[in-house]
Design an enzyme around this catalytic site. Structure first.
Site, PDB file in Angstrom:
ATOM      1  N   ARG A 107       0.818  -1.231   0.000  1.00 12.33           N
ATOM      2  CA  ARG A 107       0.000   0.000   0.000  1.00 12.33           C
ATOM      3  C   ARG A 107       0.846   1.273   0.000  1.00 12.33           C
ATOM      4  O   ARG A 107       0.404   2.317   0.482  1.00 12.33           O
ATOM      5  CB  ARG A 107      -0.975   0.022   1.169  1.00 12.33           C
ATOM      6  CG  ARG A 107      -1.975  -1.107   1.106  1.00 12.33           C
ATOM      7  CD  ARG A 107      -3.164  -0.897   2.033  1.00 12.33           C
ATOM      8  NE  ARG A 107      -4.010  -2.075   1.974  1.00 12.33           N
ATOM      9  CZ  ARG A 107      -3.931  -3.104   2.819  1.00 12.33           C
ATOM     10  NH1 ARG A 107      -3.065  -3.071   3.795  1.00 12.33           N
ATOM     11  NH2 ARG A 107      -4.738  -4.124   2.664  1.00 12.33           N
ATOM     12  N   LYS A 129       1.675  11.398 -11.489  1.00  9.60           N
ATOM     13  CA  LYS A 129       0.835  10.403 -12.147  1.00  9.60           C
ATOM     14  C   LYS A 129       1.685   9.180 -12.420  1.00  9.60           C
ATOM     15  O   LYS A 129       2.784   9.285 -12.946  1.00  9.60           O
ATOM     16  CB  LYS A 129       0.297  10.938 -13.474  1.00  9.60           C
ATOM     17  CG  LYS A 129      -0.807  11.964 -13.346  1.00  9.60           C
ATOM     18  CD  LYS A 129      -1.314  12.354 -14.729  1.00  9.60           C
ATOM     19  CE  LYS A 129      -2.399  13.410 -14.668  1.00  9.60           C
ATOM     20  NZ  LYS A 129      -2.821  13.834 -16.026  1.00  9.60           N
ATOM     21  N   GLU A 171       8.160  19.268 -25.583  1.00  4.73           N
ATOM     22  CA  GLU A 171       7.504  19.613 -24.315  1.00  4.73           C
ATOM     23  C   GLU A 171       8.115  20.884 -23.710  1.00  4.73           C
ATOM     24  O   GLU A 171       7.441  21.634 -23.012  1.00  4.73           O
ATOM     25  CB  GLU A 171       7.574  18.449 -23.317  1.00  4.73           C
ATOM     26  CG  GLU A 171       6.937  17.143 -23.801  1.00  4.73           C
ATOM     27  CD  GLU A 171       5.401  17.170 -23.871  1.00  4.73           C
ATOM     28  OE1 GLU A 171       4.770  18.144 -23.415  1.00  4.73           O
ATOM     29  OE2 GLU A 171       4.833  16.192 -24.416  1.00  4.73           O
ATOM     30  N   LYS A 208       6.460  22.989 -15.138  1.00  6.51           N
ATOM     31  CA  LYS A 208       5.501  21.905 -14.901  1.00  6.51           C
ATOM     32  C   LYS A 208       5.317  21.652 -13.407  1.00  6.51           C
ATOM     33  O   LYS A 208       4.181  21.476 -12.940  1.00  6.51           O
ATOM     34  CB  LYS A 208       5.916  20.621 -15.617  1.00  6.51           C
ATOM     35  CG  LYS A 208       4.954  19.479 -15.289  1.00  6.51           C
ATOM     36  CD  LYS A 208       4.753  18.437 -16.327  1.00  6.51           C
ATOM     37  CE  LYS A 208       3.740  17.405 -15.831  1.00  6.51           C
ATOM     38  NZ  LYS A 208       3.620  16.229 -16.675  1.00  6.51           N
ATOM     39  N   GLU A 218      -5.707  17.895 -11.879  1.00 11.45           N
ATOM     40  CA  GLU A 218      -6.093  18.320 -13.231  1.00 11.45           C
ATOM     41  C   GLU A 218      -7.558  18.722 -13.325  1.00 11.45           C
ATOM     42  O   GLU A 218      -8.304  18.251 -14.171  1.00 11.45           O
ATOM     43  CB  GLU A 218      -5.786  17.205 -14.253  1.00 11.45           C
ATOM     44  CG  GLU A 218      -5.818  17.718 -15.677  1.00 11.45           C
ATOM     45  CD  GLU A 218      -5.195  16.751 -16.684  1.00 11.45           C
ATOM     46  OE1 GLU A 218      -4.315  15.982 -16.304  1.00 11.45           O
ATOM     47  OE2 GLU A 218      -5.606  16.786 -17.839  1.00 11.45           O
ATOM     48  N   ARG A 222      -4.003  22.757 -14.617  1.00  8.10           N
ATOM     49  CA  ARG A 222      -3.137  21.700 -15.128  1.00  8.10           C
ATOM     50  C   ARG A 222      -3.493  21.289 -16.549  1.00  8.10           C
ATOM     51  O   ARG A 222      -2.667  20.765 -17.288  1.00  8.10           O
ATOM     52  CB  ARG A 222      -3.191  20.487 -14.194  1.00  8.10           C
ATOM     53  CG  ARG A 222      -2.246  19.387 -14.610  1.00  8.10           C
ATOM     54  CD  ARG A 222      -2.082  18.317 -13.555  1.00  8.10           C
ATOM     55  NE  ARG A 222      -1.145  17.316 -14.041  1.00  8.10           N
ATOM     56  CZ  ARG A 222      -0.595  16.380 -13.299  1.00  8.10           C
ATOM     57  NH1 ARG A 222      -0.886  16.300 -12.023  1.00  8.10           N
ATOM     58  NH2 ARG A 222       0.245  15.514 -13.816  1.00  8.10           N
ATOM     59  N   ASN A 226      -2.055  20.184 -21.688  1.00  4.87           N
ATOM     60  CA  ASN A 226      -2.543  19.445 -22.857  1.00  4.87           C
ATOM     61  C   ASN A 226      -2.408  20.225 -24.159  1.00  4.87           C
ATOM     62  O   ASN A 226      -2.826  19.745 -25.216  1.00  4.87           O
ATOM     63  CB  ASN A 226      -4.002  19.030 -22.642  1.00  4.87           C
ATOM     64  CG  ASN A 226      -4.123  18.016 -21.518  1.00  4.87           C
ATOM     65  OD1 ASN A 226      -3.280  17.139 -21.391  1.00  4.87           O
ATOM     66  ND2 ASN A 226      -5.149  18.160 -20.691  1.00  4.87           N
ATOM     67  N   HIS A 229      -1.648  18.588 -27.466  1.00  2.00           N
ATOM     68  CA  HIS A 229      -1.863  17.162 -27.247  1.00  2.00           C
ATOM     69  C   HIS A 229      -3.211  16.664 -27.766  1.00  2.00           C
ATOM     70  O   HIS A 229      -3.375  15.469 -27.946  1.00  2.00           O
ATOM     71  CB  HIS A 229      -1.707  16.822 -25.765  1.00  2.00           C
ATOM     72  CG  HIS A 229      -0.265  16.753 -25.347  1.00  2.00           C
ATOM     73  ND1 HIS A 229       0.564  17.861 -25.342  1.00  2.00           N
ATOM     74  CD2 HIS A 229       0.523  15.708 -24.955  1.00  2.00           C
ATOM     75  CE1 HIS A 229       1.785  17.498 -24.937  1.00  2.00           C
ATOM     76  NE2 HIS A 229       1.778  16.209 -24.697  1.00  2.00           N
ATOM     77  N   HIS A 233      -2.417  13.864 -30.084  1.00  5.85           N
ATOM     78  CA  HIS A 233      -2.899  12.502 -29.812  1.00  5.85           C
ATOM     79  C   HIS A 233      -3.685  11.954 -30.992  1.00  5.85           C
ATOM     80  O   HIS A 233      -3.647  10.760 -31.265  1.00  5.85           O
ATOM     81  CB  HIS A 233      -3.751  12.481 -28.539  1.00  5.85           C
ATOM     82  CG  HIS A 233      -2.938  12.451 -27.286  1.00  5.85           C
ATOM     83  ND1 HIS A 233      -3.458  12.759 -26.051  1.00  5.85           N
ATOM     84  CD2 HIS A 233      -1.642  12.132 -27.058  1.00  5.85           C
ATOM     85  CE1 HIS A 233      -2.510  12.650 -25.130  1.00  5.85           C
ATOM     86  NE2 HIS A 233      -1.400  12.278 -25.717  1.00  5.85           N
ATOM     87  N   HIS A 248       6.567  10.765 -29.834  1.00  4.04           N
ATOM     88  CA  HIS A 248       5.592  11.594 -29.127  1.00  4.04           C
ATOM     89  C   HIS A 248       5.857  13.084 -29.389  1.00  4.04           C
ATOM     90  O   HIS A 248       4.947  13.844 -29.707  1.00  4.04           O
ATOM     91  CB  HIS A 248       5.630  11.298 -27.630  1.00  4.04           C
ATOM     92  CG  HIS A 248       4.659  12.103 -26.814  1.00  4.04           C
ATOM     93  ND1 HIS A 248       3.288  11.991 -26.945  1.00  4.04           N
ATOM     94  CD2 HIS A 248       4.857  13.063 -25.869  1.00  4.04           C
ATOM     95  CE1 HIS A 248       2.690  12.833 -26.114  1.00  4.04           C
ATOM     96  NE2 HIS A 248       3.621  13.499 -25.452  1.00  4.04           N
TER      97      HIS A 248
END
Lengths: 349, 349
Positions: A107, A129, A171, A208, A218, A222, A226, A229, A233, A248
């Site tokens: 945990r 994340k 980025e 960031k 987010e 935040r 994107n 993106h 994407h 990417h």
């Protein structure tokens, strides 16, 4: 405890002092085959650690249930507990997977990210994340979990191939466009095939860190991250469908071009600023194959994206260089027009 | 949002209203083969839900990586997102596994626990711990995650076999011993083979809810819940080693007897209270096979337990009935003496 961050030249050495002063009961290190060869020796130079690392194959395939099981089993065998620490030394695959494994083992045990690719240093390893790919869907499972330390040291970029470096730079450009005009101006000095002064990378990482700190889950600011993106994407989803390889960063660069164009067409971005963005990004990034600009596939993807609702697409646009705005409604028709316009950005039309 | 709790007769109906008022985008239900048959029809009576549940085989084997993968894949196929909810309808295996799957799917979707066994109603489903067994180690991975709702309805206990009921009662006795003298007095009315008034179960569930609320990460008061579990787990580890089946509640009942005896021998528990505990627990629970009281195996297990350090064992003892105390040092020799004394509790020695 909150995350401790070490950035810039000497970061790794400062981190080594921190590890020693924390007297963890065990230290384990997760790497892939590349970082085992190129990065682990540098880490061993500064920390007193004679163990065998946990090693995964290079590539996104490791970010899977099998990879996760491998890491969990290793943590069990090595009898690490909540008083130990797992160091994730590698690119985004290693930090995403290692973070997920550590945040769920017993945990949650302490973990540290030492990103070794530019993309991970300014993006993937920052932001709490973690995740793996299940059922062919990227990051379909994961946790929000804060590492105990983050180490961004330029020493690891010395061995990075040019293409990887340029991909990561997308980025860096993005962070400057959404939040830091000053960094954008500095980046004028960047030339493909060369690396940046460490200070620029550090500045991008800190943008960031700052945004994530303001809005960890987010819900608001935040979302700025994107930028580039949505359509980026879409390009990646077309590439996946057609079996074409696209990095990417290249997809994001194309996405930023299209979304900056939309910012000028639909929003507040001045013509002169759009021209500057177009000039800069087309200079650094080669044009994408037109096969990747397939609106039918790309827009179907956007339609299914969890962020969008009721047929219109929520996108980040730019008000000006250094100032992004979230939650702008863009129609499918307008996305189609952006894809259509993209080749013209290169021919100067 | 914090957890909403529905307990007692009518809890399920109140929960149904809550689900409706929340307008989740999707509702999915996780069951095992037993609860699919005996419990799902009751749930369908109160909520308007025509779907197919996600079904797992009965038993601890489902609390594995394979079980987890199965649930994740189902959640993907059913296209549930953060606006949906997963209802975990079953015993501790289903609530532990379902909670882990939901708390990591898309980095966390809402979930609800509807525990259907007595053990899960008063213990396993309460306390924000999720987990699966990896590498043969119980709950070796998991998360701390709060369900959006918890539903403890006595209707599900009607179909529970007697042995299961009595096993669950061990945790009810435990909650009373560590924190509620009044409940202990009420429990004098409990007879093996019969069920309790719903109010007693509700009271036991609320004791745990309250303790967990005060100390969610088990840094302090929550450790009280380990009463009977140090020597109880030692018994379970011997059972596992020797391939003998023992129910969790039976092992905990034996653990409570030994630890209450130690509380009298080493601590503050009065002779009259120890006599009352011995009388009550030996009346309800059959004596364990002496094969399970193997100190060498059992104590080796305690020595490796992450809670203990430097050869002495940290245990919860009782100061009096209704008042436990945490972090008491007990030597291995004293544990050995307790195992040695156990058969005498039954012969009245």
């Amino acid at each position: 405890m909150g995350q401790v961050t070490f950035t810039g030249p000497g970061a790794l050495r400062d981190f080594a002092e921190w590890v020693t002063s924390n007297s963890f009961s065990r230290v384990e290190i997760l790497v892939d085959q590349h970082t085992a060869e190129f990065c682990l020796p540098r880490l061993r130079k500064v920390i007193d650690w004679a163990g065998d690392p946990i090693v995964l194959p290079v590539g996104e395939e490791s970010k899977s249930i099998d990879g996760l099981h491998h890491v969990w089993m290793n943590l069990l065998d090595r009898k690490i507990d909540r008083h130990g620490v797992l160091i994730n030394l590698g690119g985004g695959v290693i930090t995403d997977l290692g973070g997920f494994a550590a945040s769920t083992f017993k945990r949650g045990i302490p973990f540290v990210h030492i990103p070794t690719s530019l993309l991970a240093q300014v993006d993937a390893a920052i932001g709490h994340k973690t995740g793996i790919d299940v059922g062919g869907v990227k990051n379909s499972v994961g946790t929000f979990a804060e590492p105990d330390a983050l180490v961004v040291d330029p020493v690891f970029l010395e061995t990075l191939p040019d293409d990887e470096y340029r991909s990561g730079m997308a980025e860096v450009f993005k962070h400057s466009l959404i939040a830091d005009r000053n960094l954008w101006d500095l980046l004028d000095g960047y030339r493909a095939g060369r690396s940046c002064p460490p200070g620029w990378i550090q500045q991008a990482a800190e943008i960031k860190l700052h945004i994530v700190d303001q809005d960890p889950r987010e819900q608001n600011r935040r979302k700025l991250l994107n930028f580039g993106h949505s359509l980026g994407h879409a390009v990646e989803s077309v590439a996946l469908t057609k079996g074409i390889l696209v990095r990417h960063g290249e997809a994001v660069a194309a996405g930023m071009l299209m979304e900056a164009w939309l910012s000028n067409q639909l929003g507040n971005l001045a013509q002169s600023e759009w021209d500057a963005i177009r000039e800069r990004l087309t200079r650094v990034y080669e044009p994408l194959s037109t096969k990747l600009l397939d609106p039918d596939t790309g827009i179907a993807f956007l339609r299914n994206d969890k962020k969008n609702r009721n047929g219109s697409i929520l996108m980040v646009l730019l008000d000006q260089i250094g100032k992004g705005v979230i939650d702008r409604n863009v129609t499918e028709e307008q996305c189609r027009a952006a894809m259509h316009a993209y080749p013209g950005f290169y021919s100067g039309e």
